[in-house]
Design an enzyme around this catalytic site. Structure first.
Site, mmCIF file in Angstrom:
data_model
loop_
_atom_site.group_PDB
_atom_site.id
_atom_site.type_symbol
_atom_site.label_atom_id
_atom_site.label_comp_id
_atom_site.label_asym_id
_atom_site.label_seq_id
_atom_site.Cartn_x
_atom_site.Cartn_y
_atom_site.Cartn_z
ATOM 1 N N HIS A 24 72.102 51.754 18.310
ATOM 2 C CA HIS A 24 71.769 51.643 19.287
ATOM 3 C C HIS A 24 73.356 51.983 19.910
ATOM 4 C CE1 HIS A 24 68.443 48.158 21.030
ATOM 5 N NE2 HIS A 24 68.064 49.055 19.292
ATOM 6 N N HIS B 288 61.678 51.910 11.760
ATOM 7 C CA HIS B 288 60.403 50.572 12.433
ATOM 8 C C HIS B 288 60.490 50.330 10.097
ATOM 9 C CE1 HIS B 288 60.161 51.061 16.251
ATOM 10 N NE2 HIS B 288 61.592 50.916 15.911
#
EC number: 1.11.1.21
Length: 745
Positions: free
Chosen positions: A98, A264
């Protein structure tokens, strides 16, 4: 203090007045042109001081000691924020991702290059919920290494080490990201007044592209809404959003899928309970929280009770191990739509096998189902993404390589050329997105050669305007946001730059033809194997032109020039990647391709900020370039002089002349003006908003008055040369820092 005073009783006055300063000028005049972005991150707000060179400090860092400390931290679970599965790796990956993921190619802003996740708005974005804890976990490491290790580098390094510690492949790491110490004022995040989840709607309407330069689909997101567009669980529509937003971050389909699947493979989402029990974000939290936000009243508020995105569960049954289980779960199961305990829409595999259940994040004996988000299922539903996913599943080595490269690109995309990377793990391979240029492989021109070349350039038939305009066009593509563009590489002679409208292709081709002949003659005749690159010659031509223009105005000055640029090849140039650098507006050349929704003077401020210019530097450059005749198309707008081609302060003198009255040429358009003599009513000048702002804006007028004064001739020339040199050297990362920034000794 008087009880009637708002200082003693804030409730007596509206919030806008609850300040020792009262209302700001911007409160009174919302449309006032702000120059603030030109002076952010200045020395007064930076505790490191002007002399601190982070690159030099980083070179003294015990790099591998930092890595050892980070490896140890991964499994050192803290009671105030315990690690899922006993491993902080997934948490640090999200933090690093992020940090880097705000980058967008449109203007090069965002990204991990400054440690901006520590400040508003990013530190309080909904998509960054609870990452304040990740940074606090890193504080002991930052504290230990101090000035040698920036937060910006540490956050990305922690993500890299996290992947390594869980068995994932990494491509390398380059340090050199210097920290900022205040929020960024130059980044446009959008105009919405609500965050995602608080009323903000998707920016993609009916599949149409959304506003440049934005990349995230909703305010407060890094990429896309994991629940689907506007929370609608539509994987096909989500695939469209993913493709669009990742493309704006410089990623193709394969990179997008590799990056997402690799990320993920690890960790979980957190939505253990009612999201209404979450407290304010860091910027809105109570002072006693000491910069932490999102305090939860749901049971313990941490561990198994954590609420972050509202989604709940891991993607794979092995959430702290690198393997191919993400593709197994994505492609080999059917999914049903369910709600998380927090009410978020997510997908659960139908009838999962016992071996495909995951351990509880804080109770490993408990088995829990995995999940997929709507955005994950897009990779299974979209035909093009699915082909890539199936290929990766069947070729683990291809996936590992694609992931490692995509992660490296994500984390380094905003660092500019590889020459800026520091540390022992910088990959040797040149990558096309780094805009590589060849190394210098010949002796450089010396002082006598440079003097001779200047004379030949001035005797070549090219005008001062030709020489200066071409040098400016070559160098002014530089963006300090992601350190792309600039004169090094001479890419102005290559597609797409040679064909840009702003560069006037026919004129440019003529000038480059002359310069190439001068280069060929020098290379053939210079002794000792010396050569001059076209990149250097273009800049030297600008120097020669400015020196002549100054001499003709009565000022003898030498424009600093440092050879050492080289010429990039077409094979080293990704044409599509460079298209985003095309100026749609360049106030320095009085060029505007299309009308924007913002005034053209704001576009000048924006470009000046990308070039790293201060307000005085911007001012003196505009004034000098106008009288040198570099306007696009030979326009006379703003050329307030009767002796064009001479480096005079005439632009400022005539702009501030109260004998001239200005009015719009066309009442329906506010971008072109005519100046007439107040006495005779004869037309004297024409100008654009970019010209007149230097007389209308009070700050810029104050600067213009300095340069319009009778005693300002010499100051004007010296300041122009210094600002010019700063732009010419903006991408010369091989030069000493003071020389590159054109600082006075």
């Amino acid at each position: 203090m008087d009880d009637a005073s708002p200082l003693s009783n804030p409730a007596k006055e509206p919030a806008a007045l609850r300040s020792l300063l009262g209302r700001t000028n911007r409160d009174w005049w919302p449309n006032q042109l702000s120059l603030d972005i030109l002076h952010q991150h200045g020395r007064h707000g930076n505790p490191m001081g002007d002399d601190f060179d982070y690159a030099e400090a980083f070179k003294t860092l015990d790099y591998f000691a930092v890595k050892r400390d980070l490896h140890a931290l991964m499994t050192d679970s803290q009671p105030w924020w315990p690690a899922d599965y006993g491993h902080y790796g997934p948490f640090f990956i999200r933090m690093a991702w992020h940090s880097a993921g705000t980058y967008r190619t449109g203007d090069g802003r965002g990204g991990a290059n400054s440690g901006n996740q520590r400040f508003a708005p990013l530190n309080s974005w909904p998509d960054n919920a609870n990452l304040d804890k990740a940074r606090r976990l890193l504080w002991p490491v930052k504290k230990k290494y101090g000035a040698k290790l920036s937060w910006a580098d540490l956050m990305i390094m922690a993500g890299n080490v996290a992947f390594e510690s869980m068995g994932a492949p990494v491509f390398g790491f380059g340090g050199g990201r210097a920290d900022i110490f205040e929020p960024e004022k130059d980044v446009y995040w959008g105009t919405e007044e609500q965050w995602v989840g608080k009323g903000a709607k998707t920016r993609i309407v009916e599949g149409k592209a959304f506003e440049d330069p934005l990349a995230a689909v909703q305010m407060g997101l890094i990429y896309v809404n994991p629940e689907g567009p506007d929370g609608s669980p539509d994987p096909w529509a989500s695939a469209r959003d993913i493709r669009m937003t990742f493309a704006r971050m410089g990623m193709n389909d394969e990179e997008t899928l590799a990056l997402t699947a690799g990320g993920h493979t690890f960790g979980k989402c957190h939505g253990a309970g009612d999201a209404a029990k979450i407290g304010a974000e860091p910027e809105g939290a109570d002072i006693a929280q000491q910069g932490l936000g999102w305090t939860s009243s749901h049971e313990s508020g941490m561990g198994d009770h954590t609420i972050t995105s509202g989604l709940e569960g891991p993607w794979t049954p092995t959430p702290i191990k690198w393997d191919m289980s993400y593709f197994h779960m994505l492609l080999d199961y059917k999914y049903e739509l369910v709600r998380s305990p927090a009410g978020a829409k997510q997908w659960q595999p139908v009838n999962p096998k016992p071996e495909d259940l995951a351990p509880g994040a804080h109770s490993p004996d408990r088995r829990v189902p995995t999940m997929m988000t709507t955005a994950d299922l897009a990779f299974a539903m979209d035909p093009e993404y699915r082909k890539i996913a199936e290929r990766f599943r069947d070729n683990p080595d291809q996936f590992a390589d694609a992931f490692a490269r995509a992660w490296f690109k994500l984390c380094h995309r905003d660092m500019g050329p590889k020459s800026r990377y520091l540390g022992p793990e910088v990959p040797a391979e040149d990558l096309i997105w780094q805009d590589p240029i060849p190394p210098v492989d010949h002796p450089l021109a010396e002082a006598a050669d440079i003097a001779s070349l200047k004379a030949k350039l001035l005797d070549s038939g090219l005008s001062v305007a030709d020489l200066v305009r071409t040098a400016w066009a070559s160098a002014a593509t530089y963006r300090g946001s992601d350190h792309r563009g600039g004169a090094n590489g001479a890419r102005i002679r290559l597609a797409p730059q040679k064909d840009w409208e702003v560069n006037e292709p026919e004129k440019l081709a003529r000038v480059l033809g002359v310069l190439e002949k001068v280069k060929a003659d020098f290379d053939a005749s210079a002794g000792g194997g010396k050569k001059i690159s076209l990149a250097d010659l273009i800049v030297l031509g600008g120097c020669a032109g400015i020196e002549k223009a100054a001499r003709d105005a009565g000022h003898a000055i030498e424009v600093p020039f440092a050879p050492g640029r080289t010429d990039a090849s077409p094979e080293q140039t990704d044409v599509e990647s460079f298209e985003v650098l095309e100026p749609k507006a360049d106030g320095f050349r009085n060029y505007l391709q299309v009308r924007f929704s913002v005034p053209t003077e704001e576009l000048l401020i924006d470009r000046s900020q990308l070039l790293g210019l201060s307000a005085p530097e911007m001012t003196v450059l505009v004034g000098g370039l106008r009288v040198l005749g570099v306007n696009h198309g030979g326009s006379k707008n703003g050329v307030f002089t009767d002796r064009p081609g001479q480096l005079t302060n005439d632009f400022f003198v005539n702009l501030l002349d109260m004998g001239t009255a200005w009015k719009q040429v066309d009442d329906k358009a506010d971008d072109l003006f005519v100046g007439t003599c107040r006495r005779t009513h004869e037309e004297k000048w024409t100008a654009t908003r970019t010209d007149l702002v230097f007389g209308s804006n009070s700050q810029l007028r104050a600067l213009s008055e300095v340069y319009a004064s009778d005693d300002a001739g010499e100051r004007f020339v010296k300041d122009f040369v210094r600002a010019w040199t700063k732009v010419m050297n903006a991408d010369r990362f091989d030069l000493p820092r003071a020389q590159r920034l054109a600082r006075a000794a």
